[in-house]
Design an enzyme around this catalytic site. Structure first.
Site, mmCIF file in Angstrom:
data_model
loop_
_atom_site.group_PDB
_atom_site.id
_atom_site.type_symbol
_atom_site.label_atom_id
_atom_site.label_comp_id
_atom_site.label_asym_id
_atom_site.label_seq_id
_atom_site.Cartn_x
_atom_site.Cartn_y
_atom_site.Cartn_z
ATOM 1 N N CYS A 240 -14.864 44.089 -25.970
ATOM 2 C CA CYS A 240 -15.809 43.415 -25.076
ATOM 3 C C CYS A 240 -16.502 44.476 -24.231
ATOM 4 C CB CYS A 240 -15.062 42.429 -24.186
ATOM 5 S SG CYS A 240 -16.102 41.638 -22.938
ATOM 6 N N CYS B 117 -15.478 43.969 -20.259
ATOM 7 C CA CYS B 117 -14.177 44.304 -19.671
ATOM 8 C C CYS B 117 -13.379 45.312 -20.480
ATOM 9 C CB CYS B 117 -13.356 43.035 -19.450
ATOM 10 S SG CYS B 117 -12.821 42.226 -20.974
ATOM 11 N N CYS C 71 -14.564 35.962 -24.677
ATOM 12 C CA CYS C 71 -13.536 36.975 -24.444
ATOM 13 C C CYS C 71 -12.440 36.296 -23.632
ATOM 14 C CB CYS C 71 -14.114 38.160 -23.680
ATOM 15 S SG CYS C 71 -12.853 39.340 -23.131
ATOM 16 N N CYS D 219 -12.184 38.126 -19.849
ATOM 17 C CA CYS D 219 -13.190 37.995 -18.788
ATOM 18 C C CYS D 219 -14.039 36.728 -18.908
ATOM 19 C CB CYS D 219 -14.099 39.220 -18.742
ATOM 20 S SG CYS D 219 -15.251 39.368 -20.128
ATOM 21 N N CYS E 235 -19.460 34.624 -35.519
ATOM 22 C CA CYS E 235 -20.832 35.119 -35.438
ATOM 23 C C CYS E 235 -21.021 35.646 -34.018
ATOM 24 C CB CYS E 235 -21.786 33.976 -35.753
ATOM 25 S SG CYS E 235 -23.502 34.467 -35.846
#
Length: 189
Positions: A106, A109, A152, A155, A177
């Site tokens: 991510c 984060c 995610c 976060c 996706c």
């Protein structure tokens, strides 16, 4: 007495508190007689609620404020990761990038989300993975039930959507996706 639609359109999503609910949004929409005004009011209000209200089923899991996120992310990353936007198909540097090892994390984060081994070419224009790393991805059905959003799990950042049962020759028959702008890549050690 019904307020004019132009007055309603000036409502800011910031006027809705974290305790706002779908009922409060419905009340706002009742005041407007124009479908266009309804959409104008609903879009930012729903985005605000989606980030803050557990009643909608999506909750920002980060302790960072919106302003803190804006200092960490580029404007384009913020639009996708925090405002649930979508990047243009084919625009990601990771769309046609297929490393044999490493992880995709991510960008907000740094949490590892996907193994490079799970990435495949779906032809959709966005990076596709057949599964996330254990406990890294949260799946949340969209409000209309037509798709499943992926976030995610650390976060709460919007990554994209997951589609299942499309017949891809992968171990899971699922396609995550993912907006590539939400990802960073780290080579294997």
């Amino acid at each position: 007495i019904r307020p004019k639609a132009s007055r309603i359109c000036r409502l800011s999503p910031l006027m809705l508190s974290n305790r706002a609910s779908k009922a409060a949004l419905a009340s706002l929409l009742l005041f407007s007689s124009s479908p266009i005004a309804n959409a104008f009011v609903a879009a930012p209000a729903l985005a605000s609620l989606a980030r803050s209200s557990p009643a909608i089923g999506v909750r920002a899991m980060s302790s960072k404020s919106e302003e803190e996120w804006r200092t960490v992310l580029s404007p384009q990353q913020f639009r996708v990761l925090r405002d649930k936007g979508t990047e243009m198909p084919g625009s990601s540097e990771f769309n046609k990038f297929y490393p044999s090892e490493g992880t995709f994390a991510c960008v907000g984060c740094g949490t590892p989300l996907y193994s490079a081994k799970g990435k495949f070419d779906s032809g959709c224009g966005w990076p596709a993975f057949y599964e996330g790393l254990p406990n890294a991805i949260k799946e949340v059905p969209d409000a209309d039930g037509s798709r499943v959003e992926i976030l995610c799990n650390s976060c709460g950042g919007h990554l994209g959507h997951v589609f299942k049962g499309e017949g891809f020759p992968t171990p899971t028959d699922a396609r995550h996706c993912v907006n590539g702008i939400c990802l960073s890549y780290k080579k294997a050690d």
